[in-house]
Design a protein around this motif. Structure first.
Motif, short mmCIF file in Angstrom:
data_model
loop_
_atom_site.label_atom_id
_atom_site.label_comp_id
_atom_site.label_asym_id
_atom_site.label_seq_id
_atom_site.Cartn_x
_atom_site.Cartn_y
_atom_site.Cartn_z
N MET A 1 0.84 -1.19 0.00
CA MET A 1 0.00 0.00 0.00
C MET A 1 0.87 1.24 0.00
N THR A 2 0.44 2.28 -0.72
CA THR A 2 1.21 3.51 -0.75
C THR A 2 1.04 4.33 0.52
N VAL A 3 0.22 3.87 1.46
CA VAL A 3 0.16 4.56 2.75
C VAL A 3 1.46 4.35 3.52
N GLN A 4 2.23 3.36 3.15
CA GLN A 4 3.49 3.11 3.86
C GLN A 4 4.38 4.33 3.78
N ASP A 5 4.89 4.72 4.93
CA ASP A 5 5.80 5.85 5.09
C ASP A 5 5.13 7.21 4.92
N LEU A 177 -3.08 19.27 -4.37
CA LEU A 177 -3.99 18.84 -3.32
C LEU A 177 -5.00 17.83 -3.83
N ARG A 178 -5.21 16.79 -3.04
CA ARG A 178 -6.32 15.87 -3.26
C ARG A 178 -7.32 16.03 -2.11
N THR A 179 -8.60 15.90 -2.40
CA THR A 179 -9.63 15.99 -1.37
C THR A 179 -10.55 14.77 -1.48
N ALA A 222 -11.76 2.13 4.11
CA ALA A 222 -12.16 3.04 3.04
C ALA A 222 -11.25 4.26 2.97
N ILE A 223 -10.89 4.79 4.13
CA ILE A 223 -9.97 5.93 4.18
C ILE A 223 -8.62 5.53 3.60
N ALA A 224 -8.13 4.34 3.98
CA ALA A 224 -6.85 3.87 3.45
C ALA A 224 -6.92 3.69 1.94
N PHE A 225 -8.06 3.22 1.43
CA PHE A 225 -8.24 3.06 -0.01
C PHE A 225 -8.10 4.39 -0.74
N ALA A 226 -8.72 5.42 -0.20
CA ALA A 226 -8.63 6.74 -0.84
C ALA A 226 -7.20 7.27 -0.82
N ILE A 227 -6.51 7.09 0.31
CA ILE A 227 -5.12 7.55 0.42
C ILE A 227 -4.21 6.75 -0.50
N ASP A 228 -4.55 5.48 -0.72
CA ASP A 228 -3.70 4.53 -1.43
C ASP A 228 -3.61 4.79 -2.93
N GLN A 229 -4.45 5.66 -3.46
CA GLN A 229 -4.47 5.88 -4.91
C GLN A 229 -3.19 6.60 -5.37
N PRO A 230 -2.82 6.42 -6.65
CA PRO A 230 -1.68 7.17 -7.19
C PRO A 230 -1.90 8.67 -7.07
N GLY A 236 -13.00 11.42 -4.89
CA GLY A 236 -13.65 12.61 -4.36
C GLY A 236 -14.67 12.32 -3.28
N ASP A 237 -15.51 11.31 -3.52
CA ASP A 237 -16.56 10.96 -2.57
C ASP A 237 -16.65 9.45 -2.47
N LEU A 238 -16.80 8.97 -1.24
CA LEU A 238 -16.91 7.53 -1.02
C LEU A 238 -17.94 7.30 0.07
N THR A 239 -18.97 6.52 -0.23
CA THR A 239 -20.01 6.20 0.74
C THR A 239 -19.84 4.77 1.20
N ILE A 240 -19.86 4.57 2.50
CA ILE A 240 -19.72 3.22 3.05
C ILE A 240 -20.77 3.05 4.14
N ARG A 241 -21.62 2.04 3.98
CA ARG A 241 -22.71 1.85 4.93
C ARG A 241 -23.08 0.36 5.01
N PRO A 242 -23.83 -0.01 6.01
CA PRO A 242 -24.29 -1.41 6.09
C PRO A 242 -25.14 -1.78 4.88
#
Length: 246
Positions: A1-5, A177-179, A222-230, A236-242
């Motif tokens: 994962m690109t979250v490393q470091d 900047l990414r949001t 989900a947060i890690a997935f967004a950060i993990d992108q190139p 921009g928007d990600l919804t996660i629910r039951p």
């Protein structure tokens, strides 16, 4: 994962989604800089992350105080030399009909949920600009996507943040900047404990949480997935629910 470091600051990190996100990102090699008001919980979390071989630091943060957000960013720079991501997770909820006139609760939600995010932007954005890169992740809510009675002001604060990030995104097309806005549905956290005064509404909210709530680690992923992108890709928007949430 690109979250490393990566160096990732998280507000509201003492419990719930913030705590789960800190643990998840640290376990994948990120250095996490944690802010919340409950320093005893923060200290314990830092100890547990470092004992497991991770990197973590913490400082008391009340997001209604701009100086506290600057202290969070300054700690990231002092301990780890940079700041790659700010996860604006701190938030509060007050659930009641508008006709209850919970003016104090309305003001508190605006102060934490909206102004708190703005204070984080003001603290982190100059660092991102100087570095030439940075990522703002905000935790909003499905309450802003499906408007229901008793949650008008809470949903309004979350939609205000969604609007802020979209405007900031359009102001930041230079690639620096990414949001990302993350919209969780029912998640098993402490948010509901102080959200409802009415006994009937509180009982219903707790029942919904018990019946539907997913583990906060799901939102952390989900947060890690967004950060993990190139760097040239923005979620921009990600919804996660039951899956059973209506």
């Amino acid at each position: 994962m690109t979250v490393q470091d990566k160096v990732i600051a998280i507000t509201g990190a003492s419990s719930g989604i913030g705590e789960a996100t800190a643990r998840h990102l640290a376990s994948h090699g990120a250095a996490v800089v944690l802010g919340a008001r409950r320093t005893d919980r923060l200290d314990q979390l830092v100890q547990e992350i470092t004992a497991a071989g991770g990197r973590a630091a913490a400082v008391r943060v009340d997001v209604t105080d701009p100086d506290d957000l600057r202290s969070l960013v300054d700690l990231a720079l002092a301990r780890f030399g940079r700041l790659d991501v700010l996860v604006a997770n701190a938030g509060i909820s007050r659930i009641s009909p508008i006709t209850d006139f919970d003016v104090e609760g309305w003001s508190a939600m605006v102060d934490v949920n909206v102004k708190g995010v703005l204070h984080g932007i003001a603290a982190a954005l100059p660092v991102f600009r100087a570095q030439g890169s940075g990522h703002l992740v905000t935790v909003v809510s499905t309450s802003g996507l499906k408007i229901v009675p008793t949650q008008a002001v809470y949903a309004g604060t979350k939609n205000a943040v969604r609007t802020l990030l979209e405007a900031l995104r359009q102001e930041s097309t230079d690639g620096v900047l990414r949001t990302t806005s993350i919209s969780p549905g029912y998640v098993r956290t402490e948010l509901i404990d102080s959200a409802v005064d009415d006994p009937q509404l509180r009982a219903q909210a707790k029942q919904n949480m018990s019946d539907l709530g997913i583990d906060p680690t799901a939102v952390a992923r989900a947060i890690a997935f967004a950060i993990d992108q190139p760097d040239d890709v923005e979620i921009g928007d990600l919804t996660i629910r039951p899956t059973r949430q209506g």
